[in-house]
Design an enzyme around this catalytic site. Structure first.
Site, PDB file in Angstrom:
ATOM      1  N   GLY A   1     -59.382  24.300  19.838  1.00 46.99           N
ATOM      2  CA  GLY A   1     -58.610  25.580  19.766  1.00 46.99           C
ATOM      3  C   GLY A   1     -58.988  26.476  18.549  1.00 46.99           C
TER       4      GLY A   1
ATOM      5  N   GLU B   1     -56.900  16.005  21.320  1.00 44.61           N
ATOM      6  CA  GLU B   1     -57.448  15.059  20.560  1.00 44.61           C
ATOM      7  C   GLU B   1     -57.272  15.256  19.135  1.00 44.61           C
ATOM      8  OE1 GLU B   1     -61.821  15.144  21.597  1.00 44.61           O
ATOM      9  OE2 GLU B   1     -61.135  15.607  23.818  1.00 44.61           O
TER      10      GLU B   1
ATOM     11  N   CYS C   1     -58.924  15.452  11.425  1.00 48.65           N
ATOM     12  CA  CYS C   1     -59.229  16.728  12.269  1.00 48.65           C
ATOM     13  C   CYS C   1     -58.232  16.755  13.297  1.00 48.65           C
ATOM     14  CB  CYS C   1     -60.884  16.332  12.682  1.00 48.65           C
ATOM     15  SG  CYS C   1     -61.320  18.054  13.704  1.00 48.65           S
TER      16      CYS C   1
ATOM     17  N   CYS D   1     -67.406  30.107  22.860  1.00 47.48           N
ATOM     18  CA  CYS D   1     -68.273  29.806  22.068  1.00 47.48           C
ATOM     19  C   CYS D   1     -69.312  28.893  23.119  1.00 47.48           C
ATOM     20  CB  CYS D   1     -68.436  29.227  20.997  1.00 47.48           C
ATOM     21  SG  CYS D   1     -67.063  29.961  19.846  1.00 47.48           S
TER      22      CYS D   1
ATOM     23  N   CYS E   1     -59.492  26.352  24.759  1.00 46.29           N
ATOM     24  CA  CYS E   1     -59.632  27.407  23.795  1.00 46.29           C
ATOM     25  C   CYS E   1     -60.074  28.732  24.505  1.00 46.29           C
ATOM     26  CB  CYS E   1     -60.539  27.092  22.654  1.00 46.29           C
ATOM     27  SG  CYS E   1     -60.954  28.151  21.478  1.00 46.29           S
TER      28      CYS E   1
ATOM     29  N   CYS F   1     -69.778  24.976  22.847  1.00 49.10           N
ATOM     30  CA  CYS F   1     -68.633  24.142  22.652  1.00 49.10           C
ATOM     31  C   CYS F   1     -68.006  23.591  23.730  1.00 49.10           C
ATOM     32  CB  CYS F   1     -67.537  25.105  21.691  1.00 49.10           C
ATOM     33  SG  CYS F   1     -66.034  24.186  21.226  1.00 49.10           S
TER      34      CYS F   1
ATOM     35  N   CYS G   1     -65.142  17.487  18.817  1.00 46.64           N
ATOM     36  CA  CYS G   1     -64.140  17.744  19.453  1.00 46.64           C
ATOM     37  C   CYS G   1     -64.173  18.208  20.931  1.00 46.64           C
ATOM     38  CB  CYS G   1     -63.507  18.974  18.559  1.00 46.64           C
ATOM     39  SG  CYS G   1     -64.245  20.444  18.603  1.00 46.64           S
TER      40      CYS G   1
ATOM     41  N   LEU H   1     -69.827  31.370  11.494  1.00 44.16           N
ATOM     42  CA  LEU H   1     -70.569  32.481  11.700  1.00 44.16           C
ATOM     43  C   LEU H   1     -71.663  32.214  12.684  1.00 44.16           C
ATOM     44  CD1 LEU H   1     -70.628  35.095  10.230  1.00 44.16           C
ATOM     45  CD2 LEU H   1     -72.128  34.499   8.597  1.00 44.16           C
TER      46      LEU H   1
HETATM   47  N1  SAH Z   1     -61.998  27.678  16.598  1.00 46.25           N
HETATM   48  C1  SAH Z   1     -62.154  27.225  15.345  1.00 46.25           C
HETATM   49  C2  SAH Z   1     -61.957  25.548  15.087  1.00 46.25           C
HETATM   50  C3  SAH Z   1     -62.763  24.663  16.202  1.00 46.25           C
HETATM   51  S1  SAH Z   1     -64.103  24.358  16.190  1.00 46.25           S
HETATM   52  C4  SAH Z   1     -63.691  27.726  14.884  1.00 46.25           C
HETATM   53  O1  SAH Z   1     -64.381  28.305  15.762  1.00 46.25           O
HETATM   54  O2  SAH Z   1     -64.001  27.413  13.906  1.00 46.25           O
HETATM   55  C5  SAH Z   1     -64.779  23.578  14.566  1.00 46.25           C
HETATM   56  C6  SAH Z   1     -66.329  23.895  14.352  1.00 46.25           C
HETATM   57  O3  SAH Z   1     -66.923  23.013  15.320  1.00 46.25           O
HETATM   58  C7  SAH Z   1     -66.707  25.326  14.657  1.00 46.25           C
HETATM   59  O4  SAH Z   1     -67.707  25.413  13.652  1.00 46.25           O
HETATM   60  C8  SAH Z   1     -67.610  25.237  15.963  1.00 46.25           C
HETATM   61  O5  SAH Z   1     -68.234  26.326  16.164  1.00 46.25           O
HETATM   62  C9  SAH Z   1     -68.075  23.814  15.907  1.00 46.25           C
HETATM   63  N2  SAH Z   1     -68.620  23.199  17.129  1.00 46.25           N
HETATM   64  C10 SAH Z   1     -67.888  23.327  18.387  1.00 46.25           C
HETATM   65  N3  SAH Z   1     -68.596  22.810  19.196  1.00 46.25           N
HETATM   66  C11 SAH Z   1     -69.835  22.205  18.638  1.00 46.25           C
HETATM   67  C12 SAH Z   1     -70.809  21.395  18.992  1.00 46.25           C
HETATM   68  N4  SAH Z   1     -71.052  20.996  20.469  1.00 46.25           N
HETATM   69  N5  SAH Z   1     -71.742  20.851  17.956  1.00 46.25           N
HETATM   70  C13 SAH Z   1     -71.349  21.177  16.800  1.00 46.25           C
HETATM   71  N6  SAH Z   1     -70.419  21.905  16.352  1.00 46.25           N
HETATM   72  C14 SAH Z   1     -69.641  22.545  17.257  1.00 46.25           C
END
Ligand code: SAH
Length: 361
Positions: free
Chosen positions: A171, A102, A115, A126, A122, A129, A345, A227
Protein backbone atom coordinates in the site's frame (compact mmCIF):
# COMPACT_ATOMS: atom_id res chain seq x y z
CA UNK A 1 0.82 -18.64 16.74
CA UNK A 2 -2.55 -19.63 15.34
CA UNK A 3 -5.49 -17.38 14.74
CA UNK A 4 -7.51 -19.16 17.38
CA UNK A 5 -5.05 -18.26 20.09
CA UNK A 6 -5.05 -14.60 19.18
CA UNK A 7 -8.77 -14.13 19.01
CA UNK A 8 -9.79 -16.63 21.67
CA UNK A 9 -13.44 -17.69 21.59
CA UNK A 10 -15.04 -14.30 21.00
CA UNK A 11 -17.09 -13.75 17.85
CA UNK A 12 -17.75 -10.13 18.80
CA UNK A 13 -17.38 -7.92 15.75
CA UNK A 14 -15.73 -5.00 17.47
CA UNK A 15 -11.93 -4.95 17.88
CA UNK A 16 -10.55 -3.71 21.16
CA UNK A 17 -7.72 -2.09 19.18
CA UNK A 18 -10.24 0.28 17.62
CA UNK A 19 -10.49 2.04 20.98
CA UNK A 20 -8.22 4.76 22.23
CA UNK A 21 -7.33 4.67 25.93
CA UNK A 22 -9.96 7.37 26.51
CA UNK A 23 -12.64 5.34 24.74
CA UNK A 24 -11.70 2.23 26.69
CA UNK A 25 -11.93 4.22 29.93
CA UNK A 26 -15.41 5.40 28.93
CA UNK A 27 -16.49 1.81 28.23
CA UNK A 28 -15.09 0.64 31.60
CA UNK A 29 -17.08 3.39 33.31
CA UNK A 30 -20.28 2.41 31.46
CA UNK A 31 -19.82 -1.12 32.73
CA UNK A 32 -19.65 0.19 36.31
CA UNK A 33 -16.05 -1.05 36.66
CA UNK A 34 -13.24 0.71 38.55
CA UNK A 35 -11.42 3.36 36.55
CA UNK A 36 -7.93 1.86 36.79
CA UNK A 37 -9.05 -1.24 34.89
CA UNK A 38 -8.65 0.49 31.54
CA UNK A 39 -4.92 1.06 32.14
CA UNK A 40 -4.54 -2.57 33.18
CA UNK A 41 -6.17 -3.75 29.95
CA UNK A 42 -4.02 -1.31 27.96
CA UNK A 43 -0.91 -2.79 29.61
CA UNK A 44 -1.97 -6.32 28.64
CA UNK A 45 -2.53 -5.22 25.05
CA UNK A 46 0.54 -3.09 24.44
CA UNK A 47 3.14 -4.30 26.93
CA UNK A 48 2.29 -7.73 28.31
CA UNK A 49 1.54 -9.24 24.90
CA UNK A 50 -1.76 -10.87 25.86
CA UNK A 51 -3.14 -13.26 23.25
CA UNK A 52 -6.49 -13.76 24.96
CA UNK A 53 -8.71 -12.04 27.52
CA UNK A 54 -8.34 -15.09 29.77
CA UNK A 55 -4.65 -14.33 30.22
CA UNK A 56 -5.49 -10.96 31.80
CA UNK A 57 -5.42 -12.59 35.21
CA UNK A 58 -5.41 -9.48 37.35
CA UNK A 59 -8.87 -8.56 36.02
CA UNK A 60 -11.95 -10.01 37.74
CA UNK A 61 -13.38 -12.99 35.89
CA UNK A 62 -16.65 -11.11 35.41
CA UNK A 63 -14.85 -8.28 33.59
CA UNK A 64 -12.98 -10.75 31.40
CA UNK A 65 -16.34 -12.30 30.50
CA UNK A 66 -17.76 -8.85 29.60
CA UNK A 67 -14.71 -8.11 27.45
CA UNK A 68 -15.07 -11.43 25.65
CA UNK A 69 -18.69 -10.70 24.81
CA UNK A 70 -18.07 -7.13 23.69
CA UNK A 71 -14.77 -7.34 21.80
CA UNK A 72 -12.37 -9.33 19.72
CA UNK A 73 -8.82 -8.74 20.80
CA UNK A 74 -7.70 -8.23 17.16
CA UNK A 75 -9.58 -7.39 13.95
CA UNK A 76 -8.13 -10.37 12.08
CA UNK A 77 -6.17 -13.56 12.52
CA UNK A 78 -2.85 -15.03 11.49
CA UNK A 79 -3.40 -17.57 8.71
CA UNK A 80 0.20 -18.12 7.57
CA UNK A 81 3.42 -17.80 9.52
CA UNK A 82 6.84 -18.33 7.96
CA UNK A 83 10.28 -18.20 9.58
CA UNK A 84 13.38 -17.71 7.43
CA UNK A 85 16.88 -19.03 8.09
CA UNK A 86 17.98 -15.55 9.18
CA UNK A 87 15.03 -15.53 11.69
CA UNK A 88 13.05 -13.04 9.63
CA UNK A 89 9.40 -13.88 10.25
CA UNK A 90 6.45 -13.11 8.09
CA UNK A 91 2.78 -13.36 8.91
CA UNK A 92 -0.22 -13.26 6.62
CA UNK A 93 -3.27 -11.86 8.41
CA UNK A 94 -6.82 -12.52 7.28
CA UNK A 95 -9.02 -9.53 8.02
CA UNK A 96 -12.68 -9.77 9.03
CA UNK A 97 -13.88 -9.22 5.45
CA UNK A 98 -11.67 -12.03 4.11
CA UNK A 99 -8.97 -9.75 2.66
CA UNK A 100 -5.32 -10.38 3.52
CA UNK A 101 -2.32 -8.26 4.51
CA UNK A 102 1.27 -9.05 5.32
CA UNK A 103 3.68 -7.98 7.98
CA UNK A 104 7.36 -8.84 8.48
CA UNK A 105 9.63 -8.95 11.55
CA UNK A 106 13.32 -8.49 10.70
CA UNK A 107 16.03 -9.19 13.26
CA UNK A 108 19.50 -7.61 13.30
CA UNK A 109 22.04 -7.63 16.11
CA UNK A 110 20.76 -4.57 17.87
CA UNK A 111 17.42 -3.93 16.25
CA UNK A 112 14.14 -5.66 15.56
CA UNK A 113 12.28 -3.92 12.76
CA UNK A 114 8.67 -4.52 11.80
CA UNK A 115 7.50 -3.75 8.26
CA UNK A 116 3.78 -2.95 8.11
CA UNK A 117 1.15 -2.60 5.39
CA UNK A 118 -1.31 0.27 5.14
CA UNK A 119 -3.72 -0.80 2.39
CA UNK A 120 -5.19 -3.96 0.88
CA UNK A 121 -3.47 -3.81 -2.52
CA UNK A 122 -2.17 -0.55 -3.98
CA UNK A 123 -3.29 1.93 -6.63
CA UNK A 124 0.16 3.21 -7.62
CA UNK A 125 0.97 0.48 -10.18
CA UNK A 126 4.79 0.55 -9.97
CA UNK A 127 5.77 -1.86 -12.72
CA UNK A 128 8.12 -4.07 -10.66
CA UNK A 129 5.96 -4.36 -7.52
CA UNK A 130 3.78 -7.31 -6.46
CA UNK A 131 1.47 -5.25 -4.23
CA UNK A 132 -0.16 -3.25 -6.98
CA UNK A 133 -0.64 -6.05 -9.49
CA UNK A 134 -4.33 -6.34 -8.73
CA UNK A 135 -5.02 -2.73 -7.87
CA UNK A 136 -6.31 -1.23 -4.62
CA UNK A 137 -9.07 -2.92 -2.61
CA UNK A 138 -9.33 -0.60 0.37
CA UNK A 139 -7.52 1.28 3.12
CA UNK A 140 -6.70 -0.46 6.38
CA UNK A 141 -8.28 0.87 9.57
CA UNK A 142 -6.11 2.09 12.43
CA UNK A 143 -6.87 -1.13 14.33
CA UNK A 144 -5.86 -3.24 11.33
CA UNK A 145 -2.54 -1.38 11.12
CA UNK A 146 -1.96 -1.61 14.87
CA UNK A 147 -2.69 -5.30 15.00
CA UNK A 148 0.22 -5.99 12.62
CA UNK A 149 2.60 -4.35 15.08
CA UNK A 150 1.13 -6.13 18.08
CA UNK A 151 1.03 -9.54 16.40
CA UNK A 152 4.66 -9.07 15.28
CA UNK A 153 5.53 -8.02 18.84
CA UNK A 154 4.09 -11.33 20.04
CA UNK A 155 6.37 -13.33 17.72
CA UNK A 156 9.39 -12.26 19.76
CA UNK A 157 11.09 -13.88 22.74
CA UNK A 158 10.44 -12.32 26.16
CA UNK A 159 13.75 -10.44 26.10
CA UNK A 160 13.26 -9.01 22.60
CA UNK A 161 11.63 -5.69 21.72
CA UNK A 162 10.54 -3.93 18.57
CA UNK A 163 13.06 -1.11 18.08
CA UNK A 164 12.03 0.21 14.64
CA UNK A 165 9.05 0.38 12.33
CA UNK A 166 9.18 0.73 8.57
CA UNK A 167 5.96 1.52 6.77
CA UNK A 168 7.09 -0.26 3.61
CA UNK A 169 4.62 -3.10 3.27
CA UNK A 170 1.61 -3.31 0.99
CA UNK A 171 0.00 0.00 0.00
CA UNK A 172 0.79 3.71 -0.22
CA UNK A 173 1.00 5.02 3.37
CA UNK A 174 0.44 8.68 2.45
CA UNK A 175 -2.83 7.73 0.74
CA UNK A 176 -4.05 6.48 4.13
CA UNK A 177 -2.76 9.00 6.66
CA UNK A 178 -6.04 8.95 8.67
CA UNK A 179 -5.58 5.21 9.24
CA UNK A 180 -1.82 5.33 9.76
CA UNK A 181 -1.13 8.34 11.99
CA UNK A 182 -3.26 7.28 14.99
CA UNK A 183 -1.69 3.80 14.86
CA UNK A 184 1.81 5.28 14.95
CA UNK A 185 0.77 7.61 17.75
CA UNK A 186 -0.55 4.68 19.78
CA UNK A 187 2.78 2.84 19.74
CA UNK A 188 4.85 5.91 20.58
CA UNK A 189 3.58 6.46 24.09
CA UNK A 190 5.44 5.17 27.14
CA UNK A 191 2.46 3.04 28.22
CA UNK A 192 2.69 1.35 24.85
CA UNK A 193 5.73 0.21 22.80
CA UNK A 194 7.57 3.48 23.54
CA UNK A 195 8.88 3.87 19.97
CA UNK A 196 9.95 7.44 19.23
CA UNK A 197 9.16 8.99 15.84
CA UNK A 198 12.87 8.83 14.89
CA UNK A 199 12.60 5.05 14.90
CA UNK A 200 9.74 5.07 12.42
CA UNK A 201 10.25 5.34 8.65
CA UNK A 202 7.40 6.10 6.28
CA UNK A 203 8.05 5.16 2.66
CA UNK A 204 6.08 6.88 -0.07
CA UNK A 205 5.81 6.75 -3.84
CA UNK A 206 6.07 10.56 -3.56
CA UNK A 207 2.77 12.39 -3.14
CA UNK A 208 3.87 16.04 -2.73
CA UNK A 209 0.70 17.38 -1.05
CA UNK A 210 0.72 14.58 1.48
CA UNK A 211 4.46 14.97 2.12
CA UNK A 212 3.80 18.64 2.90
CA UNK A 213 0.89 17.67 5.16
CA UNK A 214 3.18 15.31 7.05
CA UNK A 215 5.91 17.98 7.22
CA UNK A 216 3.42 20.43 8.76
CA UNK A 217 2.90 18.05 11.68
CA UNK A 218 6.57 18.61 12.56
CA UNK A 219 6.90 15.05 13.88
CA UNK A 220 10.37 13.59 13.40
CA UNK A 221 9.44 10.57 11.36
CA UNK A 222 11.96 9.41 8.79
CA UNK A 223 10.70 9.92 5.28
CA UNK A 224 11.77 7.63 2.44
CA UNK A 225 10.79 8.53 -1.10
CA UNK A 226 10.68 5.86 -3.79
CA UNK A 227 12.39 7.78 -6.59
CA UNK A 228 13.67 4.89 -8.74
CA UNK A 229 14.73 7.14 -11.66
CA UNK A 230 16.62 10.43 -12.13
CA UNK A 231 14.35 11.96 -14.81
CA UNK A 232 10.62 12.19 -15.50
CA UNK A 233 10.36 10.16 -18.72
CA UNK A 234 12.12 7.17 -17.13
CA UNK A 235 10.35 7.55 -13.78
CA UNK A 236 6.94 7.67 -15.44
CA UNK A 237 7.75 4.36 -17.17
CA UNK A 238 8.63 2.71 -13.87
CA UNK A 239 6.27 4.58 -11.53
CA UNK A 240 3.22 5.47 -13.67
CA UNK A 241 1.69 7.76 -11.05
CA UNK A 242 4.63 10.12 -11.71
CA UNK A 243 2.91 11.24 -14.90
CA UNK A 244 0.79 13.82 -13.10
CA UNK A 245 3.33 14.71 -10.43
CA UNK A 246 6.93 15.03 -11.64
CA UNK A 247 10.22 14.79 -9.79
CA UNK A 248 10.61 18.53 -9.24
CA UNK A 249 7.43 18.79 -7.14
CA UNK A 250 8.48 15.77 -5.11
CA UNK A 251 11.94 17.17 -4.37
CA UNK A 252 10.50 20.50 -3.37
CA UNK A 253 8.10 18.76 -0.93
CA UNK A 254 11.04 16.71 0.37
CA UNK A 255 12.97 19.94 1.00
CA UNK A 256 10.04 21.26 3.00
CA UNK A 257 9.95 18.04 5.03
CA UNK A 258 13.64 18.49 5.86
CA UNK A 259 13.15 22.16 6.79
CA UNK A 260 10.21 21.41 9.10
CA UNK A 261 11.56 18.30 10.80
CA UNK A 262 15.35 18.51 10.48
CA UNK A 263 15.30 14.90 9.27
CA UNK A 264 17.42 13.89 6.28
CA UNK A 265 15.24 12.38 3.56
CA UNK A 266 16.09 8.99 2.09
CA UNK A 267 15.58 8.32 -1.62
CA UNK A 268 14.91 4.70 -2.47
CA UNK A 269 16.06 3.41 -5.83
CA UNK A 270 15.20 -0.13 -6.93
CA UNK A 271 17.94 -1.16 -9.33
CA UNK A 272 16.50 -2.81 -12.42
CA UNK A 273 19.07 -4.32 -14.73
CA UNK A 274 19.27 -2.48 -18.06
CA UNK A 275 16.44 -0.11 -17.07
CA UNK A 276 17.73 2.44 -14.55
CA UNK A 277 21.19 1.20 -13.53
CA UNK A 278 23.57 2.79 -16.05
CA UNK A 279 26.49 5.07 -15.20
CA UNK A 280 24.58 7.86 -16.95
CA UNK A 281 21.56 7.24 -14.66
CA UNK A 282 23.88 7.41 -11.63
CA UNK A 283 25.44 10.70 -12.78
CA UNK A 284 22.03 12.23 -13.37
CA UNK A 285 20.83 11.08 -9.95
CA UNK A 286 23.93 12.53 -8.32
CA UNK A 287 23.31 15.85 -10.02
CA UNK A 288 19.69 15.87 -8.86
CA UNK A 289 20.52 15.18 -5.23
CA UNK A 290 23.91 16.78 -4.58
CA UNK A 291 23.59 19.80 -2.34
CA UNK A 292 20.53 18.32 -0.64
CA UNK A 293 20.54 16.63 2.76
CA UNK A 294 19.73 13.31 1.18
CA UNK A 295 20.71 9.69 1.31
CA UNK A 296 20.20 7.11 -1.42
CA UNK A 297 19.09 3.61 -0.50
CA UNK A 298 19.66 1.27 -3.42
CA UNK A 299 17.29 -1.70 -3.26
CA UNK A 300 18.09 -4.96 -5.00
CA UNK A 301 15.12 -6.04 -7.13
CA UNK A 302 13.24 -8.92 -5.53
CA UNK A 303 11.94 -11.15 -8.27
CA UNK A 304 8.19 -11.15 -8.69
CA UNK A 305 6.57 -13.72 -10.97
CA UNK A 306 5.73 -13.27 -13.82
CA UNK A 307 7.69 -10.00 -14.06
CA UNK A 308 10.99 -10.17 -15.88
CA UNK A 309 12.95 -7.40 -14.21
CA UNK A 310 16.30 -8.56 -12.87
CA UNK A 311 18.82 -7.39 -10.33
CA UNK A 312 22.00 -5.85 -11.84
CA UNK A 313 25.37 -7.56 -11.41
CA UNK A 314 27.50 -6.69 -8.38
CA UNK A 315 29.97 -4.81 -10.60
CA UNK A 316 27.19 -2.60 -11.96
CA UNK A 317 25.75 -1.96 -8.50
CA UNK A 318 29.17 -1.03 -7.10
CA UNK A 319 29.84 1.30 -10.04
CA UNK A 320 26.49 3.05 -9.42
CA UNK A 321 27.30 3.56 -5.72
CA UNK A 322 30.77 4.92 -6.38
CA UNK A 323 29.50 7.51 -8.88
CA UNK A 324 27.06 8.78 -6.23
CA UNK A 325 29.69 8.79 -3.52
CA UNK A 326 32.25 10.61 -5.64
CA UNK A 327 29.62 13.31 -6.16
CA UNK A 328 29.16 13.56 -2.38
CA UNK A 329 25.78 11.82 -2.25
CA UNK A 330 25.78 9.16 0.47
CA UNK A 331 24.45 5.83 -0.78
CA UNK A 332 24.00 2.34 0.62
CA UNK A 333 22.76 -0.92 -0.85
CA UNK A 334 19.95 -2.46 1.19
CA UNK A 335 20.64 -5.83 2.77
CA UNK A 336 18.28 -8.62 1.81
CA UNK A 337 16.31 -10.25 4.60
CA UNK A 338 14.21 -13.39 4.68
CA UNK A 339 14.98 -14.34 1.11
CA UNK A 340 13.84 -17.95 1.50
CA UNK A 341 10.33 -16.93 2.64
CA UNK A 342 9.39 -14.33 -0.01
CA UNK A 343 9.71 -11.65 2.66
CA UNK A 344 9.42 -8.86 0.10
CA UNK A 345 6.04 -7.27 0.39
CA UNK A 346 2.96 -8.38 -1.44
CA UNK A 347 4.16 -11.78 -2.56
CA UNK A 348 2.51 -13.93 0.09
CA UNK A 349 -0.80 -12.14 -0.32
CA UNK A 350 -0.71 -12.76 -4.07
CA UNK A 351 0.05 -16.43 -3.51
CA UNK A 352 -2.79 -16.73 -1.01
CA UNK A 353 -5.13 -15.18 -3.57
CA UNK A 354 -3.99 -17.72 -6.16
CA UNK A 355 -4.58 -20.60 -3.74
CA UNK A 356 -8.03 -19.31 -2.82
CA UNK A 357 -8.90 -18.86 -6.49
CA UNK A 358 -7.85 -22.44 -7.25
CA UNK A 359 -9.91 -23.75 -4.34
CA UNK A 360 -13.00 -21.91 -5.56
CA UNK A 361 -12.68 -23.46 -9.01
N1 SAH B 1 4.08 2.66 -1.54
C1 SAH B 1 5.23 2.98 -0.76
C2 SAH B 1 5.61 1.94 0.28
C3 SAH B 1 5.55 0.50 -0.06
S1 SAH B 1 6.82 -0.22 -1.06
C4 SAH B 1 6.40 3.31 -1.66
O1 SAH B 1 6.24 3.30 -2.88
O2 SAH B 1 7.45 3.65 -1.15
C5 SAH B 1 8.33 -0.07 -0.19
C6 SAH B 1 9.55 -0.05 -1.13
O3 SAH B 1 9.73 -1.34 -1.74
C7 SAH B 1 9.38 0.93 -2.24
O4 SAH B 1 10.58 1.65 -2.47
C8 SAH B 1 9.07 0.04 -3.43
O5 SAH B 1 9.33 0.66 -4.64
C9 SAH B 1 9.95 -1.16 -3.13
N2 SAH B 1 9.60 -2.37 -3.87
C10 SAH B 1 8.40 -2.77 -4.33
N3 SAH B 1 8.49 -3.93 -5.02
C11 SAH B 1 9.78 -4.27 -5.01
C12 SAH B 1 10.52 -5.37 -5.56
N4 SAH B 1 9.93 -6.32 -6.25
N5 SAH B 1 11.85 -5.41 -5.35
C13 SAH B 1 12.46 -4.44 -4.63
N6 SAH B 1 11.82 -3.40 -4.09
C14 SAH B 1 10.50 -3.30 -4.27
Amino acid sequence: MSGDETNAISDAPRALLDLTLEELSAWIKEQGEQGFRSKQIWGWLYQKRAKSFDEMNDLPKSLRAKLTTAFRLFPGEVVRHQIAKDRTEKILIRLNDGEHVECVLMRETSRNTVCISTQVGCAMGCVFCASGMQGLKRNLSTAEILQQLLLADRLQDADEKITNIVVMGIGEPLANLPGLLPALKAVQSEESLGLGARRITISTVGLPKKIRELAQLGIQYNLAISLHAPNDPLRTKIVPTNKNIGIEEILSAADEFFEKTGRRVTFEYVMLSGVNDSAENARELAQLLSGRMAHVNLIPMNSVEPLEFAEPSQVRKDAFVSILERAGVPATIRKRKGEDIDAACGQLRLKEKTVVALEVK
